[in-house]
Scaffold this active site. Structure first.
Site, PDB file in Angstrom:
ATOM      1  N   LEU A  35      17.903 -25.796  22.592  1.00  0.00           N
ATOM      2  CA  LEU A  35      17.475 -24.578  22.086  1.00  0.00           C
ATOM      3  C   LEU A  35      18.496 -24.051  21.378  1.00  0.00           C
ATOM      4  O   LEU A  35      18.315 -22.722  21.209  1.00  0.00           O
ATOM      5  CB  LEU A  35      16.941 -23.931  23.422  1.00  0.00           C
ATOM      6  N   SER A 126      18.734 -36.932   4.888  1.00  0.00           N
ATOM      7  CA  SER A 126      18.480 -35.836   3.847  1.00  0.00           C
ATOM      8  C   SER A 126      18.632 -36.223   2.350  1.00  0.00           C
ATOM      9  O   SER A 126      19.661 -36.777   2.207  1.00  0.00           O
ATOM     10  CB  SER A 126      19.259 -34.573   4.121  1.00  0.00           C
ATOM     11  N   TYR A 150      27.841 -30.859   6.064  1.00  0.00           N
ATOM     12  CA  TYR A 150      26.718 -31.247   6.698  1.00  0.00           C
ATOM     13  C   TYR A 150      26.191 -32.455   6.231  1.00  0.00           C
ATOM     14  O   TYR A 150      25.797 -33.413   6.582  1.00  0.00           O
ATOM     15  CB  TYR A 150      25.757 -29.845   6.351  1.00  0.00           C
ATOM     16  N   LYS A 154      25.325 -36.460   7.635  1.00  0.00           N
ATOM     17  CA  LYS A 154      24.263 -37.304   7.519  1.00  0.00           C
ATOM     18  C   LYS A 154      24.463 -38.804   6.889  1.00  0.00           C
ATOM     19  O   LYS A 154      24.264 -39.794   7.442  1.00  0.00           O
ATOM     20  CB  LYS A 154      23.183 -36.560   6.667  1.00  0.00           C
ATOM     21  N   ASP A 296      24.614 -26.116  -6.397  1.00  0.00           N
ATOM     22  CA  ASP A 296      23.402 -26.424  -6.826  1.00  0.00           C
ATOM     23  C   ASP A 296      23.299 -27.423  -7.836  1.00  0.00           C
ATOM     24  O   ASP A 296      24.065 -27.191  -8.876  1.00  0.00           O
ATOM     25  CB  ASP A 296      22.512 -25.204  -7.224  1.00  0.00           C
TER      26      ASP A 296
HETATM   27  P1  NAD Z   1      15.922 -27.145  13.331  1.00  0.00           P
HETATM   28  O1  NAD Z   1      17.141 -26.610  13.517  1.00  0.00           O
HETATM   29  O2  NAD Z   1      14.465 -26.455  13.446  1.00  0.00           O
HETATM   30  O3  NAD Z   1      15.619 -28.214  14.518  1.00  0.00           O
HETATM   31  C1  NAD Z   1      16.743 -28.982  15.070  1.00  0.00           C
HETATM   32  C2  NAD Z   1      16.644 -28.898  16.635  1.00  0.00           C
HETATM   33  O4  NAD Z   1      17.871 -29.807  17.187  1.00  0.00           O
HETATM   34  C3  NAD Z   1      16.518 -27.352  17.017  1.00  0.00           C
HETATM   35  O5  NAD Z   1      15.689 -27.299  17.718  1.00  0.00           O
HETATM   36  C4  NAD Z   1      18.183 -27.413  17.875  1.00  0.00           C
HETATM   37  O6  NAD Z   1      17.916 -26.790  18.854  1.00  0.00           O
HETATM   38  C5  NAD Z   1      18.387 -28.741  18.160  1.00  0.00           C
HETATM   39  N1  NAD Z   1      19.791 -29.360  18.623  1.00  0.00           N
HETATM   40  C6  NAD Z   1      20.727 -29.197  17.720  1.00  0.00           C
HETATM   41  N2  NAD Z   1      21.802 -29.520  18.225  1.00  0.00           N
HETATM   42  C7  NAD Z   1      21.418 -30.232  19.219  1.00  0.00           C
HETATM   43  C8  NAD Z   1      22.171 -30.885  20.405  1.00  0.00           C
HETATM   44  N3  NAD Z   1      23.423 -31.119  20.201  1.00  0.00           N
HETATM   45  N4  NAD Z   1      21.488 -31.177  21.514  1.00  0.00           N
HETATM   46  C9  NAD Z   1      20.229 -31.084  21.596  1.00  0.00           C
HETATM   47  N5  NAD Z   1      19.552 -30.281  20.540  1.00  0.00           N
HETATM   48  C10 NAD Z   1      20.200 -30.056  19.703  1.00  0.00           C
HETATM   49  O7  NAD Z   1      15.896 -28.132  12.017  1.00  0.00           O
HETATM   50  P2  NAD Z   1      14.763 -28.826  11.271  1.00  0.00           P
HETATM   51  O8  NAD Z   1      14.602 -28.144   9.808  1.00  0.00           O
HETATM   52  O9  NAD Z   1      13.752 -29.133  12.214  1.00  0.00           O
HETATM   53  O10 NAD Z   1      15.558 -30.344  10.913  1.00  0.00           O
HETATM   54  C11 NAD Z   1      15.530 -31.417  11.690  1.00  0.00           C
HETATM   55  C12 NAD Z   1      16.461 -32.500  11.321  1.00  0.00           C
HETATM   56  O11 NAD Z   1      16.129 -32.700   9.833  1.00  0.00           O
HETATM   57  C13 NAD Z   1      17.730 -32.038  11.233  1.00  0.00           C
HETATM   58  O12 NAD Z   1      18.580 -33.142  11.802  1.00  0.00           O
HETATM   59  C14 NAD Z   1      18.204 -31.700   9.908  1.00  0.00           C
HETATM   60  O13 NAD Z   1      19.573 -31.866   9.593  1.00  0.00           O
HETATM   61  C15 NAD Z   1      17.263 -32.653   9.119  1.00  0.00           C
HETATM   62  N6  NAD Z   1      16.788 -32.236   7.753  1.00  0.00           N
HETATM   63  C16 NAD Z   1      16.189 -30.843   7.477  1.00  0.00           C
HETATM   64  C17 NAD Z   1      15.897 -30.471   6.320  1.00  0.00           C
HETATM   65  C18 NAD Z   1      15.373 -29.191   6.288  1.00  0.00           C
HETATM   66  O14 NAD Z   1      15.197 -28.699   5.025  1.00  0.00           O
HETATM   67  N7  NAD Z   1      14.702 -28.423   7.142  1.00  0.00           N
HETATM   68  C19 NAD Z   1      16.161 -31.369   5.159  1.00  0.00           C
HETATM   69  C20 NAD Z   1      16.618 -32.527   5.463  1.00  0.00           C
HETATM   70  C21 NAD Z   1      17.071 -32.870   6.588  1.00  0.00           C
HETATM   71  C1  UD1 Z   2      18.961 -27.009   0.510  1.00  0.00           C
HETATM   72  C2  UD1 Z   2      20.290 -27.467   1.238  1.00  0.00           C
HETATM   73  C3  UD1 Z   2      20.159 -29.059   1.149  1.00  0.00           C
HETATM   74  C4  UD1 Z   2      19.148 -29.585   1.853  1.00  0.00           C
HETATM   75  C5  UD1 Z   2      17.692 -29.241   1.132  1.00  0.00           C
HETATM   76  C6  UD1 Z   2      16.552 -29.710   1.686  1.00  0.00           C
HETATM   77  C7  UD1 Z   2      21.480 -25.542   1.091  1.00  0.00           C
HETATM   78  C8  UD1 Z   2      22.784 -25.120   0.319  1.00  0.00           C
HETATM   79  N1  UD1 Z   2      21.307 -26.981   0.572  1.00  0.00           N
HETATM   80  O1  UD1 Z   2      18.935 -27.230  -0.722  1.00  0.00           O
HETATM   81  O2  UD1 Z   2      21.564 -29.556   1.975  1.00  0.00           O
HETATM   82  O3  UD1 Z   2      18.967 -30.871   1.865  1.00  0.00           O
HETATM   83  O4  UD1 Z   2      17.819 -27.773   1.427  1.00  0.00           O
HETATM   84  O5  UD1 Z   2      16.061 -28.974   2.891  1.00  0.00           O
HETATM   85  O6  UD1 Z   2      21.264 -25.057   1.800  1.00  0.00           O
HETATM   86  N2  UD1 Z   2      17.259 -20.303  -4.014  1.00  0.00           N
HETATM   87  C9  UD1 Z   2      17.349 -19.088  -4.980  1.00  0.00           C
HETATM   88  N3  UD1 Z   2      17.422 -17.901  -3.805  1.00  0.00           N
HETATM   89  C10 UD1 Z   2      17.453 -18.008  -2.878  1.00  0.00           C
HETATM   90  C11 UD1 Z   2      17.478 -19.224  -2.185  1.00  0.00           C
HETATM   91  C12 UD1 Z   2      17.300 -20.545  -2.955  1.00  0.00           C
HETATM   92  O7  UD1 Z   2      17.277 -18.959  -6.033  1.00  0.00           O
HETATM   93  O8  UD1 Z   2      17.366 -17.125  -2.089  1.00  0.00           O
HETATM   94  C13 UD1 Z   2      17.347 -21.484  -5.208  1.00  0.00           C
HETATM   95  C14 UD1 Z   2      18.497 -22.506  -5.073  1.00  0.00           C
HETATM   96  O9  UD1 Z   2      19.428 -22.175  -5.991  1.00  0.00           O
HETATM   97  C15 UD1 Z   2      17.707 -23.786  -5.306  1.00  0.00           C
HETATM   98  C16 UD1 Z   2      16.339 -23.630  -5.054  1.00  0.00           C
HETATM   99  O10 UD1 Z   2      16.137 -22.394  -4.806  1.00  0.00           O
HETATM  100  O11 UD1 Z   2      17.816 -23.977  -6.655  1.00  0.00           O
HETATM  101  C17 UD1 Z   2      16.119 -24.290  -3.623  1.00  0.00           C
HETATM  102  O12 UD1 Z   2      17.168 -23.890  -2.563  1.00  0.00           O
HETATM  103  P1  UD1 Z   2      17.025 -24.311  -1.208  1.00  0.00           P
HETATM  104  O13 UD1 Z   2      15.715 -23.895  -0.558  1.00  0.00           O
HETATM  105  O14 UD1 Z   2      18.197 -23.678  -0.623  1.00  0.00           O
HETATM  106  O15 UD1 Z   2      17.102 -25.758  -1.197  1.00  0.00           O
HETATM  107  P2  UD1 Z   2      18.343 -26.765  -2.020  1.00  0.00           P
HETATM  108  O16 UD1 Z   2      18.994 -26.381  -2.614  1.00  0.00           O
HETATM  109  O17 UD1 Z   2      17.484 -28.134  -2.314  1.00  0.00           O
END
Ligand code: NAD
Ligand code: UD1
Length: 338
Positions: A35, A126, A150, A154, A296
């Site tokens: 959590l 990712s 980060y 991955k 970016d």
């Molecule tokens: P999120 O933060 O909503 O979910 C991650 C969950 O993991 C959370 O509920 C957190 O409490 C739990 N957690 C973290 N560390 C933990 C630990 N040590 N033990 C137990 N629970 C733990 O994030 P999300 O957006 O749902 O992402 C899920 C996964 O997908 C992550 O690994 C993230 O890196 C990956 N990912 C997310 C995105 C995105 O844009 N959301 C993009 C690419 C990859």
């Molecule tokens: C983010 C993550 C990346 C992850 C990806 C997918 C960061 C720095 N990178 O990148 O690791 O794999 O999401 O979930 O968080 N933007 C604005 N104003 C804002 C926010 C974003 O202009 O307030 C622009 C950014 O410059 C970018 C685009 O919107 O061009 C998307 O941004 P964002 O949602 O952060 O995604 P990623 O850049 O793809």
């Protein structure tokens, strides 16, 4: 005997939507989450959607003995591993925290899996693992080269999992490289509510639309793209959840490690997204163009052929639907799960 799937990080954004998709497909789900970035309140929302509550265990994945106990308490046959920290900026400031949590969690999970002879695993990777020198669309064979802790976490985990599958052909592992997940469940019951000021574009725009934040800062409009703003591959979180189900079903009849991009294969610019949200919410989004955000890449979108060919999965929701569902969630839950 009932079979369970362990969903680590299952109370989080993508994990909760995937738990719903798994439960709707007949899987029994055990969620383990500490959590750190989610709320227990989501469990009753999942129950409202699916008609039953998943098993929930509050624990840190790095606590290996507790994780081993979970495997002995439930007949778990597969794992979907979401748990991890994901804020890029924070990972630059606190790299050890990220390596410790993301790698430590995975190694602990792998120990417990090996001991319990569970060898089917889907991992949340990712698109951030791809090298910035690659040109979109990115296919799975593109060069890798993350640029922050980060992304490196991955990348390292992908390497570890590939090595495990190479060394022991009992293992069946899916590495899912997500592009930009947005949107929420169409019921508006579950979605993402970042704590503090959102780092990512869509949660930020939604809070501007909701008048929680004053205006959107657009990070650069002088890129070599049609309107000068960056292009990303936004994917509906429900499509992403379905992608996990497809991957898990594939892995149940396969071995080795497999990597799949999960995106739509279509790029949208920051300005296109802003205009789409304006249409959905029916009012202008105040905005100001500021300097570029460091790191970016101008254009990122996926080649999605491999997932289509091997998993028979493709994203179905339009950008409009992603914005409608995200807005619906935001409006119904102004304070998240409070
Ligand atoms: P999120 O933060 O909503 O979910 C991650 C969950 O993991 C959370 O509920 C957190 O409490 C739990 N957690 C973290 N560390 C933990 C630990 N040590 N033990 C137990 N629970 C733990 O994030 P999300 O957006 O749902 O992402 C899920 C996964 O997908 C992550 O690994 C993230 O890196 C990956 N990912 C997310 C995105 C995105 O844009 N959301 C993009 C690419 C990859
Ligand atoms: C983010 C993550 C990346 C992850 C990806 C997918 C960061 C720095 N990178 O990148 O690791 O794999 O999401 O979930 O968080 N933007 C604005 N104003 C804002 C926010 C974003 O202009 O307030 C622009 C950014 O410059 C970018 C685009 O919107 O061009 C998307 O941004 P964002 O949602 O952060 O995604 P990623 O850049 O793809």
């Amino acid at each position: 005997m009932e079979k369970f799937t362990l969903v680590t990080g299952g109370t989080g954004y993508i994990g909760s939507h995937t738990s719903v998709a798994l439960m709707e497909a007949g899987y029994q789900v055990v969620i383990v989450d500490n959590l750190v970035n989610s709320s227990k309140k989501i469990l009753s929302r999942i129950e409202q959607i699916t008609g039953s509550a998943p098993v929930f265990i509050e624990a840190d994945l790095r606590d290996t003995s507790t994780i081993i106990e979970i495997f002995s308490d439930y007949p778990i046959t597969s794992v979907v591993h979401f748990a991890g920290l994901k804020a890029v900026g924070e990972s630059v400031e606190e790299p050890v925290k990220y390596y410790d949590n993301n790698l430590g969690s995975t190694l602990s999970l792998l120990d417990a899996m090996a001991l319990s002879e569970v060898s089917t695993l889907v991992f949340s990777s990712s698109a951030t693992v791809y090298s910035s020198s690659e040109i979109a669309p990115f296919d799975e064979a593109a060069e890798l080269g993350p640029t922050n802790p980060y992304g490196m976490s991955k990348y390292f985990i992908e390497q570890i999992l590939s090595d495990i599958a190479l060394g022991d052909d009992e293992w069946s592992i899916g590495l899912l490289r997500y592009f930009n997940p947005i949107g929420a469940h169409p019921t508006g019951l579950i979605g993402e509510m970042p704590t503090g000021i959102p780092n990512n574009l869509v949660p930020y725009i939604m809070q501007v639309a909701f008048e929680k934040l004053e205006k959107l800062f657009i990070f650069g409009d002088d890129y070599e793209t049609p309107d000068g703003t960056c292009i990303r591959d936004y994917i509906h979180v429900v499509d992403l959840a379905r992608g996990h189900l497809a991957a898990l079903q594939f892995l149940e009849d396969a071995n080795g490690s497999h990597v799949w991009n999960l995106g739509t294969g279509k790029g949208s610019s920051v300005l296109e997204l802003v205009k789409m949200v304006e249409e959905v919410v029916g009012k202008p989004i105040p905005r100001e163009v500021v300097g570029r955000r460091s790191g970016d890449i101008p254009v990122v979108f996926a080649d999605v052929e491999k997932a289509l060919n091997e998993l028979s999965w493709r994203a179905e929701n339009t950008l409009m639907q992603m914005c409608v569902d995200h807005w619906n969630w935001q409006r119904q839950n102004p304070d998240g799960y409070q």
